[in-house]
Design a protein around this motif. Structure first.
Motif, short mmCIF file in Angstrom:
data_model
loop_
_atom_site.label_atom_id
_atom_site.label_comp_id
_atom_site.label_asym_id
_atom_site.label_seq_id
_atom_site.Cartn_x
_atom_site.Cartn_y
_atom_site.Cartn_z
N ASP A 224 0.81 -1.21 0.00
CA ASP A 224 0.00 0.00 0.00
C ASP A 224 0.85 1.27 0.00
O ASP A 224 0.31 2.37 0.10
CB ASP A 224 -0.96 0.00 1.19
CG ASP A 224 -0.24 0.09 2.54
OD1 ASP A 224 1.01 -0.02 2.57
OD2 ASP A 224 -0.93 0.27 3.56
N GLY A 225 2.17 1.12 -0.09
CA GLY A 225 3.05 2.28 -0.14
C GLY A 225 3.52 2.78 1.20
O GLY A 225 4.21 3.81 1.26
N TRP A 226 3.17 2.08 2.28
CA TRP A 226 3.60 2.46 3.62
C TRP A 226 4.34 1.29 4.27
O TRP A 226 3.90 0.14 4.16
CB TRP A 226 2.39 2.84 4.49
CG TRP A 226 1.64 4.02 3.96
CD1 TRP A 226 0.61 4.01 3.07
CD2 TRP A 226 1.89 5.40 4.26
NE1 TRP A 226 0.18 5.29 2.81
CE2 TRP A 226 0.95 6.16 3.52
CE3 TRP A 226 2.81 6.06 5.08
CZ2 TRP A 226 0.90 7.56 3.58
CZ3 TRP A 226 2.76 7.46 5.14
CH2 TRP A 226 1.83 8.19 4.41
N LEU A 227 5.45 1.60 4.94
CA LEU A 227 6.25 0.54 5.55
C LEU A 227 5.60 0.01 6.82
O LEU A 227 5.30 0.77 7.74
CB LEU A 227 7.66 1.06 5.87
CG LEU A 227 8.57 1.35 4.68
CD1 LEU A 227 9.91 1.89 5.16
CD2 LEU A 227 8.77 0.11 3.82
N THR A 572 16.69 -3.07 -14.67
CA THR A 572 15.27 -3.33 -14.54
C THR A 572 14.88 -3.32 -13.07
O THR A 572 15.60 -3.87 -12.24
CB THR A 572 14.90 -4.69 -15.16
OG1 THR A 572 15.17 -4.64 -16.56
CG2 THR A 572 13.44 -5.02 -14.94
N VAL A 573 13.74 -2.70 -12.75
CA VAL A 573 13.27 -2.61 -11.37
C VAL A 573 11.85 -3.13 -11.28
O VAL A 573 10.96 -2.64 -11.98
CB VAL A 573 13.33 -1.17 -10.83
CG1 VAL A 573 12.82 -1.12 -9.39
CG2 VAL A 573 14.74 -0.60 -10.92
N ASP A 574 11.65 -4.13 -10.42
CA ASP A 574 10.30 -4.54 -10.02
C ASP A 574 9.98 -3.80 -8.73
O ASP A 574 10.55 -4.11 -7.68
CB ASP A 574 10.24 -6.05 -9.78
CG ASP A 574 10.35 -6.86 -11.06
OD1 ASP A 574 10.20 -6.26 -12.15
OD2 ASP A 574 10.59 -8.07 -10.97
N TRP A 575 9.11 -2.80 -8.81
CA TRP A 575 8.78 -1.98 -7.65
C TRP A 575 7.88 -2.76 -6.68
O TRP A 575 7.20 -3.71 -7.09
CB TRP A 575 8.10 -0.69 -8.09
CG TRP A 575 8.98 0.19 -8.92
CD1 TRP A 575 8.95 0.32 -10.29
CD2 TRP A 575 10.04 1.01 -8.45
NE1 TRP A 575 9.93 1.21 -10.69
CE2 TRP A 575 10.61 1.65 -9.59
CE3 TRP A 575 10.57 1.31 -7.19
CZ2 TRP A 575 11.68 2.54 -9.50
CZ3 TRP A 575 11.64 2.19 -7.09
CH2 TRP A 575 12.18 2.81 -8.22
N PRO A 576 7.84 -2.36 -5.42
CA PRO A 576 7.03 -3.08 -4.44
C PRO A 576 5.55 -3.15 -4.78
O PRO A 576 4.87 -4.08 -4.33
CB PRO A 576 7.27 -2.28 -3.14
CG PRO A 576 8.61 -1.66 -3.32
CD PRO A 576 8.70 -1.33 -4.78
N ASP A 577 5.03 -2.20 -5.56
CA ASP A 577 3.60 -2.24 -5.90
C ASP A 577 3.30 -3.12 -7.11
O ASP A 577 2.16 -3.20 -7.56
CB ASP A 577 3.06 -0.82 -6.13
CG ASP A 577 3.70 -0.12 -7.32
OD1 ASP A 577 4.51 -0.74 -8.04
OD2 ASP A 577 3.40 1.07 -7.54
N GLY A 578 4.32 -3.79 -7.66
CA GLY A 578 4.11 -4.72 -8.76
C GLY A 578 4.47 -4.18 -10.13
O GLY A 578 4.56 -4.95 -11.09
N ARG A 579 4.68 -2.86 -10.26
CA ARG A 579 5.04 -2.31 -11.55
C ARG A 579 6.51 -2.57 -11.87
O ARG A 579 7.34 -2.64 -10.98
CB ARG A 579 4.76 -0.80 -11.58
CG ARG A 579 3.28 -0.46 -11.66
CD ARG A 579 3.07 1.05 -11.72
NE ARG A 579 3.32 1.69 -10.43
CZ ARG A 579 3.37 3.01 -10.25
NH1 ARG A 579 3.20 3.82 -11.30
NH2 ARG A 579 3.55 3.52 -9.05
N ARG A 580 6.81 -2.69 -13.17
CA ARG A 580 8.19 -2.90 -13.62
C ARG A 580 8.59 -1.78 -14.56
O ARG A 580 7.83 -1.37 -15.44
CB ARG A 580 8.35 -4.25 -14.32
CG ARG A 580 9.70 -4.41 -15.01
CD ARG A 580 9.89 -5.80 -15.60
NE ARG A 580 10.21 -6.77 -14.57
CZ ARG A 580 10.58 -8.03 -14.84
NH1 ARG A 580 10.66 -8.44 -16.09
NH2 ARG A 580 10.86 -8.85 -13.85
N GLU A 581 9.82 -1.27 -14.37
CA GLU A 581 10.39 -0.25 -15.24
C GLU A 581 11.83 -0.61 -15.56
O GLU A 581 12.46 -1.39 -14.84
CB GLU A 581 10.36 1.12 -14.56
CG GLU A 581 8.98 1.71 -14.36
CD GLU A 581 9.06 3.08 -13.70
OE1 GLU A 581 8.58 4.05 -14.31
OE2 GLU A 581 9.60 3.16 -12.57
N SER A 582 12.36 0.00 -16.64
CA SER A 582 13.76 -0.21 -16.99
C SER A 582 14.41 1.09 -17.41
O SER A 582 13.74 2.03 -17.86
CB SER A 582 13.89 -1.26 -18.10
OG SER A 582 13.30 -0.79 -19.29
#
Length: 606
Positions: A224-227, A572-582
């Protein structure tokens, strides 16, 4: 046996030892920012060395990191007094270099005063945790002056409990790293105000626990974006239920965890308003007890949700697989990482997870007591593990040692993760006892080099004079303290000085440094899974986190050695919210920041 009798035995032992003496027993680019400590108890010292040709040298004294731990031992042989402490490397003032937080002890028996301590405290009184600011200076010619300043008083941190561990993470998403301190007794949460000071917010945040806590980890388990915050509790020990325990030879010794009842762990879910709710029962942790000492968050089955591995002392370990709905299931027995290859639970203390064989998943290492071995579980990529400790070469060297802090790190930047294990016994070492040593628990630390062929070699003897020391080491925290492109290590000793192991070899090879932040550019994105693709080589995968080792917290920045490769094809980064970017272009031999939302979208990650 009476407390008076116990005190007499240990006091006599100390007096005899002291009488005879103890022998030297494009992304956003970040430009790099700008007398031996006194011992509370004797250690076996190495011959003096210049540091030339050494992998690591201890620069704690030279840099002003003058800290000596005090465990308050007064002769009762409480189990709690010999298991401290951890420490942290983190950038509390956002100036680009790593500061240090060191856990301190006090008198465990409140009826005793400092005058009753067998080894009196050294340093500022009364004993309490200390915060040291890194005032690193990088000169025009690239040389560095490393200097730490004790800023505890001005920071507002007042932690005087019987300390064990520390976790670091920005729980309120304001861009400033906060602290959670575990104690034998009430834990403490300190919010970073962003002006060099902290405020204790334990009650307001709802993260208190009055039991004996050791491990703690910040992780975003619900995406949810909060630790959120995991707290690992150990056993139901306090001074009033202290037991007498005996060694096989019949003399009184420290107890093990089985002399007491294990405790349940805690999971605090971040509400996003500065407060947490107790989610342990809802998550599935509530009815489970264990003598937890180590914890590491990772996505072990690569389903995009952060899991949690918990190392228990003398009990089977837990692999909490995240179900994606706020709940976890313990899969350790079926996954093959609850007990060792012989089917036996072990005395697990420290733990770390990383891709040691460069196959794109995270493997596990955990440290154990001296009549066992440290254990390596290799992941098959689906969250199933095999105990490969013997064939990989880590079994025999760990026999005879009791390991605590540990970590995967590429000290020589060759692209293969190496391993450090810091040691110190938990029951009297008989040869030291017979030699009348006043604190007969000390052992050497160990360094293992990954040779890249499914084998490790023990390079301890060539690692430097600091590895010849014999001390009672517990915590180990990792990070590039001098920002020169190789990993350094902060190690913390029980009843002895902290040591800062500065790396002298890694920066000779190409490397890439990465900081992963959210869309607002503030918080380190703990849990991000990062693939670095060097020219002509398979990808190197690393996890952003601060937790792991033993009771310690490390730098969230990734420092990835490239061997002889001088160019990166992409990251390449798999972000904690499930999105992937490069990102297609990332410079080598410097630190860069990758901000979520600024790379090329690749949809959903693993």
């Amino acid at each position: 046996m009476s407390a008076h009798r116990r005190t007499g035995i240990v006091t006599t032992l100390v007096a005899m030892a002291l009488a005879v003496g103890v022998s030297a027993c494009s992304p956003e680019t970040d430009s790099p920012p700008k007398e031996e400590p006194r011992r509370a108890s004797p250690a076996i010292a190495p011959a003096a060395g210049s540091g030339v040709g050494e992998i690591f040298t201890d620069e704690a004294a030279a840099s002003g990191l003058d800290f000596v731990h005090f465990n308050g031992m007064s002769g009762e042989l409480y189990i709690g007094e010999m298991m401290q402490p951890g420490g942290a490397l983190f950038d509390y003032d956002n100036d680009g270099d790593l500061d240090a937080y060191l856990i301190q002890g006090t008198m465990l028996n409140k009826e005793k005063t400092l005058e009753d301590a067998i080894f009196p405290p050294v340093g500022p009184l009364p004993p309490r945790d200390r915060l040291f600011r890194n005032d690193l200076v990088v000169h025009a010619d690239g040389t560095r002056t490393l200097r730490f300043t004790d800023v505890t008083d001005e920071s507002g941190i007042d932690s005087r409990g019987y300390g064990y561990g520390v976790a670091t993470g920005d729980y309120d998403n304001d861009g400033w790293v906060d602290l959670y301190v575990t104690n034998l007794g009430p834990n403490q949460m300190f919010r970073n105000r962003g002006d060099g000071t902290f405020e204790e917010v334990t009650d307001r945040a709802g993260t208190g626990d009055r039991r004996w806590s050791v491990a703690a980890a910040f992780l975003d388990y619900d995406r949810d974006g909060w630790l959120d915050l995991y707290v690992g509790n150990y056993i139901d020990f306090h001074v009033t239920n202290h037991n007498d325990c005996y060694a096989g030879a019949g003399y009184i010794d420290y107890c093990g965890p089985k002399a007491y009842n294990p405790e349940p762990d805690r999971l605090f879910r971040n509400r996003g308003d500065g407060t947490f709710d107790d989610a342990a029962r809802r998550a599935g942790f509530g009815s489970t007890v264990g003598a937890g000492l180590g914890a590491i968050p990772a996505d072990f089955n690569l389903d995009g949700w952060i899991d949690l591995y918990v190392a228990n002392d003398g009990m089977r370990n837990r692999l909490w697989l995240n179900q994606g709905d706020g709940s976890f299931v313990d899969d350790a027995l079926l996954a093959g990482c609850a007990v060792n290859a012989d089917g036996s639970p072990e005395g697990s203390m420290g733990v770390d997870a990383a891709d040691l064989d460069n196959d794109g998943d995270e493997d596990l290492i955990m440290t154990h007591i001296s009549d066992e071995t440290n254990t390596l579980y290799v992941n098959d990529g689906h969250g199933l593990f095999e105990d490969t400790t013997v064939p990989i070469g880590l079994a025999t060297p760990s026999k005879g040692f009791t390991g605590f802090g540990t970590g995967w790190f590429d000290y020589d930047n060759d692209g293969w993760l190496d391993l450090i294990v810091v040691n110190g016994a938990v029951v009297f070492v008989e040869e030291l006892l017979h030699a009348r040593d006043p604190f007969p628990l000390h052992q050497r630390n160990q360094l293992f080099r990954n040779v890249g062929e499914g084998r490790f070699e023990d390079v301890t003897d060539s690692a430097g004079a600091v590895f010849e020391l014999s001390e009672v080491t517990r915590g180990a925290a990792f990070g590039d303290v001098d920002n020169d492109g190789d990993p350094d290590v902060l190690i913390v000793n029980n009843n002895g000085p902290a040591r800062l192991l500065i790396n002298h070899v890694g920066h000779d090879r190409p490397w890439i440094g990465l900081r992963l932040v959210g869309e607002d550019g503030k918080r380190d994105m703990l849990g991000a899974w990062v693939g670095v693709f060097p020219e002509g080589r398979p990808a190197l995968w690393r996890r952003v986190r601060t937790a792991g080792s033993y009771a310690s917290a490390s730098d969230p920045r990734l420092l990835i050695g490239l061997g002889d490769v001088k160019k990166i094809r992409r990251v390449t980064v798999d972000w904690p919210d499930g999105r992937r970017e490069s990102w297609g272009t990332v410079p080598v031999n410097q630190y860069s920041t990758l901000r979520q939302g600024t790379g090329a979208s690749e949809g959903e990650g693993s």
